[in-house]
Design a protein around this motif. Structure first.
Motif, PDB file in Angstrom:
ATOM      1  N   GLY A  74       0.667  -1.303  -0.104  1.00  0.00           N
ATOM      2  CA  GLY A  74       0.001   0.045  -0.004  1.00  0.00           C
ATOM      3  C   GLY A  74       0.824   1.389  -0.038  1.00  0.00           C
ATOM      4  O   GLY A  74       0.487   2.471  -0.687  1.00  0.00           O
ATOM      5  N   ILE A  75       1.825   1.215   0.676  1.00  0.00           N
ATOM      6  CA  ILE A  75       2.868   2.428   0.839  1.00  0.00           C
ATOM      7  C   ILE A  75       3.422   2.881  -0.512  1.00  0.00           C
ATOM      8  O   ILE A  75       3.488   4.058  -0.710  1.00  0.00           O
ATOM      9  CB  ILE A  75       3.525   2.619   2.022  1.00  0.00           C
ATOM     10  CG1 ILE A  75       4.418   3.923   1.991  1.00  0.00           C
ATOM     11  CG2 ILE A  75       4.651   1.218   1.910  1.00  0.00           C
ATOM     12  CD1 ILE A  75       5.520   3.749   3.399  1.00  0.00           C
ATOM     13  N   TYR A  76       3.689   1.941  -0.926  1.00  0.00           N
ATOM     14  CA  TYR A  76       4.302   2.085  -2.600  1.00  0.00           C
ATOM     15  C   TYR A  76       3.375   2.284  -3.469  1.00  0.00           C
ATOM     16  O   TYR A  76       3.771   2.897  -4.373  1.00  0.00           O
ATOM     17  CB  TYR A  76       5.327   0.565  -2.757  1.00  0.00           C
ATOM     18  CG  TYR A  76       6.346   0.667  -1.812  1.00  0.00           C
ATOM     19  CD1 TYR A  76       7.501   1.426  -1.863  1.00  0.00           C
ATOM     20  CD2 TYR A  76       6.367  -0.442  -0.628  1.00  0.00           C
ATOM     21  CE1 TYR A  76       8.568   1.303  -0.918  1.00  0.00           C
ATOM     22  CE2 TYR A  76       7.349  -0.677   0.137  1.00  0.00           C
ATOM     23  CZ  TYR A  76       8.551   0.322  -0.007  1.00  0.00           C
ATOM     24  OH  TYR A  76       9.279  -0.129   0.979  1.00  0.00           O
ATOM     25  N   GLU A  77       2.175   1.677  -3.388  1.00  0.00           N
ATOM     26  CA  GLU A  77       1.143   1.921  -4.350  1.00  0.00           C
ATOM     27  C   GLU A  77       1.088   3.572  -4.481  1.00  0.00           C
ATOM     28  O   GLU A  77       0.634   4.038  -5.252  1.00  0.00           O
ATOM     29  CB  GLU A  77       0.007   1.170  -4.117  1.00  0.00           C
ATOM     30  CG  GLU A  77      -1.156   1.462  -4.894  1.00  0.00           C
ATOM     31  CD  GLU A  77      -2.351   0.476  -4.504  1.00  0.00           C
ATOM     32  OE1 GLU A  77      -3.401   0.527  -5.521  1.00  0.00           O
ATOM     33  OE2 GLU A  77      -2.323  -0.202  -3.630  1.00  0.00           O
ATOM     34  N   LYS A  78       0.793   4.063  -3.282  1.00  0.00           N
ATOM     35  CA  LYS A  78       0.287   5.413  -2.997  1.00  0.00           C
ATOM     36  C   LYS A  78       1.412   6.447  -3.514  1.00  0.00           C
ATOM     37  O   LYS A  78       1.287   7.348  -4.230  1.00  0.00           O
ATOM     38  CB  LYS A  78       0.209   5.646  -1.354  1.00  0.00           C
ATOM     39  CG  LYS A  78      -0.178   7.233  -1.193  1.00  0.00           C
ATOM     40  CD  LYS A  78      -0.408   7.201   0.498  1.00  0.00           C
ATOM     41  CE  LYS A  78      -0.789   8.982   0.654  1.00  0.00           C
ATOM     42  NZ  LYS A  78       0.211   9.657   0.652  1.00  0.00           N
ATOM     43  N   LEU A  79       2.789   6.141  -3.204  1.00  0.00           N
ATOM     44  CA  LEU A  79       3.995   6.890  -3.815  1.00  0.00           C
ATOM     45  C   LEU A  79       3.862   6.736  -5.406  1.00  0.00           C
ATOM     46  O   LEU A  79       4.064   7.960  -5.837  1.00  0.00           O
ATOM     47  CB  LEU A  79       5.139   6.153  -2.888  1.00  0.00           C
ATOM     48  CG  LEU A  79       5.452   6.460  -1.652  1.00  0.00           C
ATOM     49  CD1 LEU A  79       6.767   5.556  -1.301  1.00  0.00           C
ATOM     50  CD2 LEU A  79       5.560   8.013  -1.394  1.00  0.00           C
ATOM     51  N   ARG A 112       1.396   6.131  -7.454  1.00  0.00           N
ATOM     52  CA  ARG A 112       0.302   6.855  -7.801  1.00  0.00           C
ATOM     53  C   ARG A 112       0.643   8.206  -8.067  1.00  0.00           C
ATOM     54  O   ARG A 112       0.471   8.898  -9.037  1.00  0.00           O
ATOM     55  CB  ARG A 112      -0.891   6.239  -7.260  1.00  0.00           C
ATOM     56  CG  ARG A 112      -2.294   7.016  -7.867  1.00  0.00           C
ATOM     57  CD  ARG A 112      -3.607   6.383  -6.821  1.00  0.00           C
ATOM     58  NE  ARG A 112      -4.014   5.213  -7.332  1.00  0.00           N
ATOM     59  CZ  ARG A 112      -4.378   4.675  -8.281  1.00  0.00           C
ATOM     60  NH1 ARG A 112      -5.065   5.172  -9.153  1.00  0.00           N
ATOM     61  NH2 ARG A 112      -4.588   3.345  -8.296  1.00  0.00           N
ATOM     62  N   GLU A 113       0.985   8.820  -6.723  1.00  0.00           N
ATOM     63  CA  GLU A 113       1.283  10.273  -6.647  1.00  0.00           C
ATOM     64  C   GLU A 113       2.244  10.834  -7.576  1.00  0.00           C
ATOM     65  O   GLU A 113       2.085  11.821  -8.251  1.00  0.00           O
ATOM     66  CB  GLU A 113       1.595  10.516  -5.111  1.00  0.00           C
ATOM     67  CG  GLU A 113       0.536  10.474  -4.026  1.00  0.00           C
ATOM     68  CD  GLU A 113       0.971  10.731  -2.763  1.00  0.00           C
ATOM     69  OE1 GLU A 113       2.198  10.539  -2.409  1.00  0.00           O
ATOM     70  OE2 GLU A 113       0.246  10.792  -1.832  1.00  0.00           O
ATOM     71  N   GLN A 130      12.144   4.311   0.928  1.00  0.00           N
ATOM     72  CA  GLN A 130      11.116   4.749   0.013  1.00  0.00           C
ATOM     73  C   GLN A 130      11.516   5.783  -1.080  1.00  0.00           C
ATOM     74  O   GLN A 130      10.725   6.285  -1.643  1.00  0.00           O
ATOM     75  CB  GLN A 130       9.725   5.029   0.743  1.00  0.00           C
ATOM     76  CG  GLN A 130       9.012   3.997   1.571  1.00  0.00           C
ATOM     77  CD  GLN A 130       9.774   3.585   2.840  1.00  0.00           C
ATOM     78  OE1 GLN A 130       9.828   4.476   3.616  1.00  0.00           O
ATOM     79  NE2 GLN A 130      10.078   2.370   2.723  1.00  0.00           N
TER      80      GLN A 130
END
Length: 278
Positions: free
Chosen positions: A180-185, A187-188, A238
């Motif tokens: 999830g944390i990498y998905e958010k990064l 996408r942003e 990250q």
């Protein structure tokens, strides 16, 4: 067949070297050069004017930094009249790096390599190895760009470093289902820099690995129009380590499909009568 497997390996290694590791440097650079340049060179036509040799959007790109450009000592290629010059390619590449990694490259050293295209990547390209040191060392912090030699279109941009701490490099299998944390990064970043045209339809797990002593994770960013970009982060902190554009993926995959089709025709399966293929 054995040769087809080798072609798959070459293509896979090519995109990983370009997007994740230190492309074209010392041992890694020599291995990549051998893998690419050892194959038959292929030149293709481009939808651009022979007079300009540059896409309209590239004509207006201006690098913000003052930097030193020279041909890499391992370079063996010679650009054609329709290709960007070494200086023009460096200017485009630095501009991409400035935007993607959000830093100033004033006083950087840019070492350039040119290739007219290969079987597994039939497009002329420039590669730039960017450092704030005069000597290219495996442990040096560096930024790399890989772009179309004619249009200046970006294929891959990457960042490489050696961590000053020791961290585990083996895959974190929990991330395969919970990233999830990498998905958010991802996408942003993709939205901010318009990695795919239009709206993003999904961000999915691709793979894990490491670059030097930096553990990595890569994700696919897919647009609703079918474009797919690859984004790579450090699993240590990250930090963004690289991006692979849809154009690079399409060129590479199309080339591999063509080579596999040739293999299917010319290389019968084990035990088959070769004459049946003629």
């Amino acid at each position: 067949m054995k040769r087809r497997k080798n072609l798959k390996l070459t293509a896979s290694a090519f995109v990983l070297i370009g997007a994740v590791t230190l492309l074209f440097h010392t041992a890694a650079k020599a291995a990549a050069a051998a893998s690419l340049s050892g194959k038959e060179e292929v030149r293709v036509d481009y939808p651009v004017s022979a007079e300009s040799g540059t896409a309209p959007e590239e004509e207006s790109r201006k690098a913000k930094s003052s930097y030193h450009v020279e041909m890499d000592s391992l370079n063996k290629g010679t650009p054609e009249k329709t290709d960007l010059t070494m200086e023009e390619a460096a200017e485009a590449g630095i501009s991409y790096l400035e935007e993607i990694f959000e830093r100033d490259f004033t006083d950087a050293n840019v070492f350039m390599m040119y290739d007219s295209g290969t079987e597994t990547f039939p497009r002329a390209f420039w590669v730039g190895d960017v450092l704030f040191e005069r000597e290219q060392k495996p442990e040096s912090t560096r930024w790399t760009f890989f772009l179309d030699a004619v249009t200046g279109e970006l294929f891959i941009a990457s960042f490489g470093r050696m961590l000053d701490v020791t961290v585990p490099l083996e895959p974190d299998y929990a991330l395969e289902n919970d990233y999830g944390i990498y998905e958010k990064l991802a996408r942003e970043f993709a939205e901010r820099f318009h990695l795919v045209e239009g709206e993003i339809s999904s961000v999915s797990y691709n793979c894990q690995g490491y670059s030097g002593n930096d553990p990595t994770i890569s994700l696919n960013v897919e647009g609703k129009n079918g474009e797919t970009a690859l984004v790579n982060f450090s699993r240590y902190d990250q930090k963004l380590l690289g991006v692979g554009m849809d154009a690079e993926r399409r060129i590479r995959e199309d080339a591999l499909e063509s080579l596999e089709a040739e293999e299917t025709f010319f290389w019968p399966a084990e035990g088959e009568n070769t004459l049946e293929h003629f």
